[in-house]
Write a protein that holds these residues in place. Sequence first.
Motif, PDB file in Angstrom:
ATOM      1  N   LEU A   1       0.823  -1.208   0.000  1.00 47.70           N
ATOM      2  CA  LEU A   1       0.000   0.000   0.000  1.00 47.70           C
ATOM      3  C   LEU A   1       0.861   1.264   0.000  1.00 47.70           C
ATOM      4  O   LEU A   1       0.596   2.207  -0.742  1.00 47.70           O
ATOM      5  CB  LEU A   1      -0.893  -0.019   1.240  1.00 47.70           C
TER       6      LEU A   1
ATOM      7  N   ARG B   1       2.332   1.756  -3.403  1.00 49.41           N
ATOM      8  CA  ARG B   1       1.297   2.233  -4.330  1.00 49.41           C
ATOM      9  C   ARG B   1       1.012   3.733  -4.078  1.00 49.41           C
ATOM     10  O   ARG B   1       0.909   4.522  -5.015  1.00 49.41           O
ATOM     11  CB  ARG B   1       0.024   1.403  -4.132  1.00 49.41           C
TER      12      ARG B   1
ATOM     13  N   GLU C   1       0.939  12.163  -9.461  1.00 45.68           N
ATOM     14  CA  GLU C   1       0.198  13.421  -9.314  1.00 45.68           C
ATOM     15  C   GLU C   1       1.110  14.624  -9.559  1.00 45.68           C
ATOM     16  O   GLU C   1       0.701  15.594 -10.194  1.00 45.68           O
ATOM     17  CB  GLU C   1      -0.433  13.485  -7.915  1.00 45.68           C
TER      18      GLU C   1
ATOM     19  N   PRO D   1     -10.394  15.858 -14.818  1.00 47.15           N
ATOM     20  CA  PRO D   1     -10.451  14.425 -14.491  1.00 47.15           C
ATOM     21  C   PRO D   1     -10.245  13.527 -15.705  1.00 47.15           C
ATOM     22  O   PRO D   1      -9.594  12.486 -15.604  1.00 47.15           O
ATOM     23  CB  PRO D   1     -11.856  14.244 -13.911  1.00 47.15           C
TER      24      PRO D   1
ATOM     25  N   ARG E   1      -6.571  13.911 -16.875  1.00 44.87           N
ATOM     26  CA  ARG E   1      -5.685  13.206 -15.932  1.00 44.87           C
ATOM     27  C   ARG E   1      -5.595  11.721 -16.280  1.00 44.87           C
ATOM     28  O   ARG E   1      -4.534  11.121 -16.268  1.00 44.87           O
ATOM     29  CB  ARG E   1      -6.231  13.336 -14.503  1.00 44.87           C
ATOM     30  N   LYS E   2      -6.769  11.141 -16.605  1.00 47.31           N
ATOM     31  CA  LYS E   2      -6.796   9.712 -16.918  1.00 47.31           C
ATOM     32  C   LYS E   2      -5.888   9.411 -18.115  1.00 47.31           C
ATOM     33  O   LYS E   2      -5.100   8.458 -18.096  1.00 47.31           O
ATOM     34  CB  LYS E   2      -8.233   9.288 -17.225  1.00 47.31           C
TER      35      LYS E   2
ATOM     36  N   VAL F   1      -2.206   9.706 -17.143  1.00 43.99           N
ATOM     37  CA  VAL F   1      -1.749   8.543 -16.360  1.00 43.99           C
ATOM     38  C   VAL F   1      -1.542   7.338 -17.269  1.00 43.99           C
ATOM     39  O   VAL F   1      -0.561   6.592 -17.133  1.00 43.99           O
ATOM     40  CB  VAL F   1      -2.764   8.226 -15.232  1.00 43.99           C
TER      41      VAL F   1
ATOM     42  N   GLU G   1      -7.902   1.809  -8.215  1.00 42.43           N
ATOM     43  CA  GLU G   1      -7.038   2.548  -7.290  1.00 42.43           C
ATOM     44  C   GLU G   1      -7.751   3.003  -6.028  1.00 42.43           C
ATOM     45  O   GLU G   1      -7.118   3.478  -5.093  1.00 42.43           O
ATOM     46  CB  GLU G   1      -6.480   3.785  -7.996  1.00 42.43           C
TER      47      GLU G   1
ATOM     48  N   LEU H   1      -9.070   1.106  -3.955  1.00 42.32           N
ATOM     49  CA  LEU H   1      -8.728   0.154  -2.889  1.00 42.32           C
ATOM     50  C   LEU H   1      -7.542   0.687  -2.085  1.00 42.32           C
ATOM     51  O   LEU H   1      -6.556   1.149  -2.653  1.00 42.32           O
ATOM     52  CB  LEU H   1      -8.379  -1.211  -3.477  1.00 42.32           C
ATOM     53  N   GLY H   2      -7.679   0.619  -0.775  1.00 41.62           N
ATOM     54  CA  GLY H   2      -6.610   1.104   0.091  1.00 41.62           C
ATOM     55  C   GLY H   2      -6.719   2.584   0.390  1.00 41.62           C
ATOM     56  O   GLY H   2      -5.828   3.151   1.006  1.00 41.62           O
ATOM     57  N   ARG H   3      -7.808   3.228  -0.071  1.00 40.72           N
ATOM     58  CA  ARG H   3      -7.942   4.660   0.132  1.00 40.72           C
ATOM     59  C   ARG H   3      -9.009   4.978   1.180  1.00 40.72           C
ATOM     60  O   ARG H   3      -9.895   4.179   1.445  1.00 40.72           O
ATOM     61  CB  ARG H   3      -8.335   5.342  -1.188  1.00 40.72           C
TER      62      ARG H   3
ATOM     63  N   PRO I   1      -3.680  12.290  -3.541  1.00 35.92           N
ATOM     64  CA  PRO I   1      -4.429  12.999  -4.587  1.00 35.92           C
ATOM     65  C   PRO I   1      -5.748  12.325  -4.943  1.00 35.92           C
ATOM     66  O   PRO I   1      -5.972  11.168  -4.570  1.00 35.92           O
ATOM     67  CB  PRO I   1      -3.472  12.978  -5.781  1.00 35.92           C
ATOM     68  N   ASP I   2      -6.570  13.045  -5.694  1.00 36.73           N
ATOM     69  CA  ASP I   2      -7.827  12.467  -6.187  1.00 36.73           C
ATOM     70  C   ASP I   2      -7.518  11.203  -6.984  1.00 36.73           C
ATOM     71  O   ASP I   2      -6.545  11.169  -7.730  1.00 36.73           O
ATOM     72  CB  ASP I   2      -8.517  13.460  -7.147  1.00 36.73           C
ATOM     73  N   PRO I   3      -8.359  10.177  -6.849  1.00 35.77           N
ATOM     74  CA  PRO I   3      -8.089   8.972  -7.643  1.00 35.77           C
ATOM     75  C   PRO I   3      -8.274   9.243  -9.130  1.00 35.77           C
ATOM     76  O   PRO I   3      -9.118  10.062  -9.507  1.00 35.77           O
ATOM     77  CB  PRO I   3      -9.144   7.971  -7.139  1.00 35.77           C
ATOM     78  N   VAL I   4      -7.459   8.596  -9.929  1.00 38.31           N
ATOM     79  CA  VAL I   4      -7.621   8.738 -11.388  1.00 38.31           C
ATOM     80  C   VAL I   4      -8.788   7.845 -11.787  1.00 38.31           C
ATOM     81  O   VAL I   4      -8.773   6.638 -11.546  1.00 38.31           O
ATOM     82  CB  VAL I   4      -6.332   8.316 -12.125  1.00 38.31           C
ATOM     83  N   ALA I   5      -9.808   8.474 -12.385  1.00 45.06           N
ATOM     84  CA  ALA I   5     -11.057   7.747 -12.617  1.00 45.06           C
ATOM     85  C   ALA I   5     -11.001   6.884 -13.863  1.00 45.06           C
ATOM     86  O   ALA I   5     -10.514   7.311 -14.899  1.00 45.06           O
ATOM     87  CB  ALA I   5     -12.195   8.737 -12.725  1.00 45.06           C
ATOM     88  N   ASP I   6     -11.488   5.664 -13.712  1.00 44.84           N
ATOM     89  CA  ASP I   6     -11.686   4.811 -14.870  1.00 44.84           C
ATOM     90  C   ASP I   6     -12.988   5.254 -15.546  1.00 44.84           C
ATOM     91  O   ASP I   6     -13.101   5.316 -16.758  1.00 44.84           O
ATOM     92  CB  ASP I   6     -11.786   3.366 -14.394  1.00 44.84           C
TER      93      ASP I   6
ATOM     94  N   PHE J   1     -16.918   7.676 -14.358  1.00 45.44           N
ATOM     95  CA  PHE J   1     -17.686   8.398 -13.332  1.00 45.44           C
ATOM     96  C   PHE J   1     -19.076   7.790 -13.258  1.00 45.44           C
ATOM     97  O   PHE J   1     -19.757   7.686 -14.272  1.00 45.44           O
ATOM     98  CB  PHE J   1     -17.793   9.891 -13.697  1.00 45.44           C
TER      99      PHE J   1
END
Lengths: 203, 443
Positions: free
Chosen positions: A71, A74, A82, A188, A191-192, A195, B69, B71-73, B86-91, B93
């Motif tokens: 964890l 990660r 970020e 958002p 960002r995806k 990444v 991502e 998970l664990g948050r 940071p904000d999770p990177v969305a797969d 919405f």
Amino acid sequence: MSLNSLERTIDKVLSQKESALISEIDSALQNSLKNLESSKSSLQVEYDNIIESSKKQAENLKRQIIGSSTLNARNKELVIIESAIDEIFIKAKEKLAKSNNEKNYEKLLTRLIQDSSTKLGSEIIIQCNKTDLNLVKKLVSQESSNRKSKITVSDEVVDIIGGIKAASVDGTMSLDNTLDSNIESLKPLIRKEIVQLLRGENK
Amino acid sequence: MVVDGVTKASFDELVEIETNDGERRLGKVLEVGSGKAVVQVFEGTTGLAITGTRVKFLGKTMAMPVSQELLGRVFDGLGRPNDGLPDPVADKFLDVNGEPMNPQSREYPTSFIQTGVSVIDGMLTLVRGQKLPIFSGSGMSHNILAAQIARQATVVGTNEDFAVVFAAIGVQYSEAQYFKRSLEESGALKRSVLFVNLADDPAIERIITPRVALTVAEYLAFDLGMHVLAILTDMTNYAEALREISAAREEVPGRKGYPGYLYTDLANNYERAGRIKGKNGSVTQMPILSMPADDITHPIPDLTGYITEGQVVLGRDLFRKGIYPPVNVMMSLSRLMKDGVGEGKTRSDHMEVGNQLYDAYSRAQEVRALAEIVGKAGLTGVDLKYLDAGDSFETHFLKQSPDENRNLDETLSRAWDILATLPEGELTKIKDKHIQQYYKGSK
């Protein structure tokens, strides 16, 4: 009673006592051996329990250490990604701020002015940044004559990278049509994609 | 907050409010009409001035960014990061209100989830896709039990992924810290998503928290194929928030002041559990609610009981006796247990042992009551054995440490230890072959 018979009686008593004692010792020995034997099995059970619970504890500890390490790793990755995203956005904004000479930008501004006028009504006040002021004034004069709308360009400039801010004359309604706010609302999704690029997931 | 001059706002639409200081808050539209919109501000209306406050209608309902991502948050009650990351990177919405599951595509739940808690696994078995609430009372150990289940729950004998979505609704700060620490220290956080809505957060946030949590649970289950256990604690706080908002909207109150649509609203949340044909994952729900004044006829447990598939009831008497978990088995039931246990699923004697334990404990309760009147001397030999079995059930089977994770074999072995205190002839719920195989008492 003669001395001999007294001695015999004493011997007899001693012998009886001796055999009784020996028998008691024997039985105590047997009992002890039996107790030892039964203790062995209960000790073995106790020993097995201790070993079993230690194994469980060790397993839990292992899971805990692996879990928190994975964890942490990660989470560090997320922070690094970020900061890379932030850098990319800063550079993108710098690039956009310099793009006001491009022809596409003029088209974009025209669309934003038209959009603001449609949403807020025919009488609106527009603000933009210092660099775009003359361009916006030119576009607004074209637009005002085309659409018969009363669009005023404020000389009070705002600190934005591009686009316009529009407001109704009475100030009750406003529309943020700046590049800054558009980037924010699309962030958002952008960002995806960033990444995916960083992780090499894009096909 | 009432906004004037609004023409195109929609019900449930998300609203961004900007204060005079430039602070931004979120809200949602509760009512629209006559050029006005009633907006409920998530973070509360404190500090909002009548003039200068700007409102932006965002043209969308509340959506939660979802991805693996998560998970664990740790998130707040609205799904915003609360762990400094940071904000999770969305797969993608997803609308937090979810989409109703097509009843035709629902698959009947039949697979066992091991919680490591003997009384639940042995007698009130939780099945993947089930909704099994825990009815507790003020001050009882439901939060400890919730955290224990979150740490220990697993699907046994498969390599399928398992995740826990934990929604803490209207809890105290110390409780929130306990949940977080408990998951962190056990290493279970990496497979968990934690949503924390604190008691001092505005009521409207509490309405969103279970919805956000269940949206994530559905994504993990039906998009990523994981088996998800969603623990929602405390649904009483949720219902209280619903009552508060309903009163603010001047709606006609129902029982005990709760809105008339409380049943529908609870069902909207509880029904977001289950399995879907052709998909691997499942959402299993364990809502936890504290019954005001331990009253099981109170509208919240009453309506919950209509929707869910059984209930685990915590008993005040057992709690006072220092027994953890204080599950009152006589009041508890898992309606889907029969379909999730037995040969090929858990163990062939599982259901019978569970039934026999119910029978023995019920008889022990009767004998206890009798002993209080006639004294132990007036009891028969068999009655005395039931008395022992009852005590043994509470101390050897029911009672366990909050960090003790018992597998099913150990649970059933303990059950057979209790049944060994009874004569073989009393085991009327168990087949002979199982008695021969497992019975440890004198024949």
